[in-house]
Design an enzyme around this catalytic site. Structure first.
Site, short mmCIF file in Angstrom:
data_model
loop_
_atom_site.label_atom_id
_atom_site.label_comp_id
_atom_site.label_asym_id
_atom_site.label_seq_id
_atom_site.Cartn_x
_atom_site.Cartn_y
_atom_site.Cartn_z
N HIS A 288 58.98 -32.06 121.17
CA HIS A 288 58.38 -33.43 120.95
C HIS A 288 56.97 -33.60 121.39
O HIS A 288 56.86 -32.90 122.56
CB HIS A 288 59.25 -34.47 121.58
CG HIS A 288 59.51 -34.61 122.95
ND1 HIS A 288 58.68 -35.20 123.75
CD2 HIS A 288 60.33 -34.04 123.88
CE1 HIS A 288 58.81 -35.13 125.09
NE2 HIS A 288 59.90 -34.56 125.17
N GLU A 334 60.07 -39.05 121.44
CA GLU A 334 61.39 -38.69 122.07
C GLU A 334 61.56 -39.31 123.26
O GLU A 334 62.76 -39.85 123.52
CB GLU A 334 61.33 -37.16 122.26
CG GLU A 334 62.65 -36.61 122.70
CD GLU A 334 62.95 -36.76 124.49
OE1 GLU A 334 63.85 -36.79 124.81
OE2 GLU A 334 61.88 -36.87 125.02
#
Length: 477
Positions: A288, A334
């Site tokens: 991420h 995320e």
């Protein structure tokens, strides 16, 4: 027999030499090709250089921020330079902005005249705000949800502190994930429960090791209509308040002024390295791109993004083309919403039969011991050649799990796509995770090379397997 072995070794050496100049069409998952991938990754600094670009040039990358936008462009540009087909997938993300944050204990038994005690803290993502001048309220200390509920009317109008210590001993013995999960449960659910009971604010003891009076941020579950101020205090300050509470009541003056702004426009960065005869099938390798705003997100999750990017760099240098398309994804959001993973799933939920597997790296850049995968038990035997090639770098373990449990690939896994991740040493990861200390200097360049070797070898192996590893049992959300 000796001549057979000698001839076999000679062929392997010849294949390796020809691979180096891109002149030999070797079987995709033969030992010579796999060894070339491993060894090339172990010699390259490319991923570390990209990590330095991300952390030193861009810095913090919380979703909705200018840093997140710059990171999208930086990673997309790097992947285009490798020759990958880059797509920016739009994602609407939360836009939370940290404001002023301070606290001090202003009343406690035995306090000398004119003395207050500073408390070091940082707001949790999604926190509400105090008035600009702050608020003053009694502190109620609890160590479980049951204890909070038992406090009843004492909670109303108070500042609740969840004083739950991170179990570093558990982390040191290979169970950092469960140790973090226990503490993070209080961080996420505690403030909402406190708000439901009428608390004025909520604090949690920082979830992580290395008690050097550093606060650890993270997302919390407070909601609109009950978005009370919520923050993480350092372990030292949580312990101080617990000691003072034994002497008698205490009060805190707390100031937190974050803002929850309208959702912002952002993107997942998707970079495809096209396959050959199975190009319509996809193997995802990912990390991420966003990070918390306190530091530069080197371990969380710069190493995951750089490691995934390094897969294509390694294969390009060896002029290797996979059978299935390799899809590098740098997920957005995320940390405080997983909107990127959810957006990808929604856009591809009718194409999941073409998703052969997905890899996500989000456990930091510690030493990798191998990999984790949510394949069914009968499939484990087919990974023996991959284990063998990773054994020389100390990364030959395959730990099969029913659920790998990664965040952004979670929707894919719950729908039946097998999910993999590196198996890494996370014993020190939560010393830096979500703190101001998560900076490039904490990443060991050698371990990042080993990380790229595992990620590339695993990705290549999955992209070229003859065996259909099947689907995992769908999970309920």
């Amino acid at each position: 027999m000796k001549s057979v072995i000698k001839n076999s070794l000679s062929l392997t050496v010849l294949a390796t030499s020809l691979l180096a100049v891109g002149a030999y069409a070797a079987p995709a998952n033969d030992p010579a090709t796999l060894a070339q991938i491993r060894d090339n990754a172990m010699k390259s600094d490319w991923a570390y250089e990209r990590l330095a670009d991300l952390t030193d040039l861009v810095g913090p990358r919380l979703s909705g921020s200018a840093g997140a936008a710059a990171a999208v462009e930086q990673v997309a540009d790097a992947m285009r330079k490798l020759g990958a087909k880059v797509t920016l997938q739009p994602v609407k993300v939360p836009h939370w902005v940290r404001g002023a944050e301070s606290a001090e204990l202003v009343e406690y038994t035995g306090r000398p005249a004119g003395i207050t005690q500073k408390v070091v803290l940082t707001a949790l993502g999604g926190s509400g705000a105090t008035p600009a001048a702050g608020l003053t309220a009694p502190v109620v200390i609890v160590r479980s949800f049951e204890e909070l509920k038992a406090k009843g009317a004492q909670v109303k109008g108070s500042i609740v502190l969840f004083d739950v210590a991170f179990d570093q001993e558990m982390a040191n013995r290979g169970h950092a994930g469960p140790a973090y999960g226990h503490g993070a449960g209080f961080r996420f659910a505690g403030p909402k429960l406190a708000a439901d009971m009428g608390a004025a604010a909520a604090l949690v003891r920082s979830v992580g090791g290395a008690d050097y009076r550093i606060p650890h941020t993270g997302a919390t579950g407070v909601v609109e209509g009950a978005r009370i101020p919520a923050a993480a205090v350092t372990s030292e300050d949580a312990m101080l308040m617990s000691r003072l509470s034994v002497r008698g009541p205490l009060k805190m003056h707390l100031t937190l002024t974050p803002q929850n702004l309208p959702d912002a426009d952002s993107f997942n960065v998707i970079a495809d390295w096209p396959g050959t005869d199975k190009a319509d099938e996809v193997v995802i390798v990912s990390g991420h791109l966003d990070s918390w705003d306190l530091a530069t997100g080197a371990h969380d999750d710069g190493t995951g993004v750089a490691g995934a990017m390094g897969v294509i760099d390694t294969l390009k240098k060896l002029n290797l083309k996979p059978r299935r398309t390799i899809r590098v994804i740098a997920w957005m959001n995320e940390e405080n919403g997983t909107r990127g993973g959810k957006a990808y799933f929604e856009a591809n939920k009718d194409k999941l039969d073409k998703h052969f597997a997905a890899i996500e790296s989000d456990s930091g850049g510690g030493r990798p011991f191998g990999f984790i995968g949510s394949v069914t038990p009968p499939m484990v035997k087919y990974f023996a050649p991959l284990k063998d090639v990773l054994e020389p770098i100390g990364a030959g373990i395959f730990e099969r799990r029913d659920i790998a449990g990664a965040a952004d690939t979670g929707p894919l896994e719950r729908a039946g796509v097998p999910v993999f991740e590196p198996l890494v040493d996370s014993s020190a990861y939560f010393n830096y995770h979500h703190t101001p200390a998560d900076t490039l200097d904490k990443v060991n360049p050698y371990e990042l090379k080993r990380h790229v070797a595992v990620m590339t070898s695993l990705t290549w192996y999955l992209a070229n397997m003859d065996e259909n590893i099947g689907r995992v049992a769908p999970q309920q959300d």
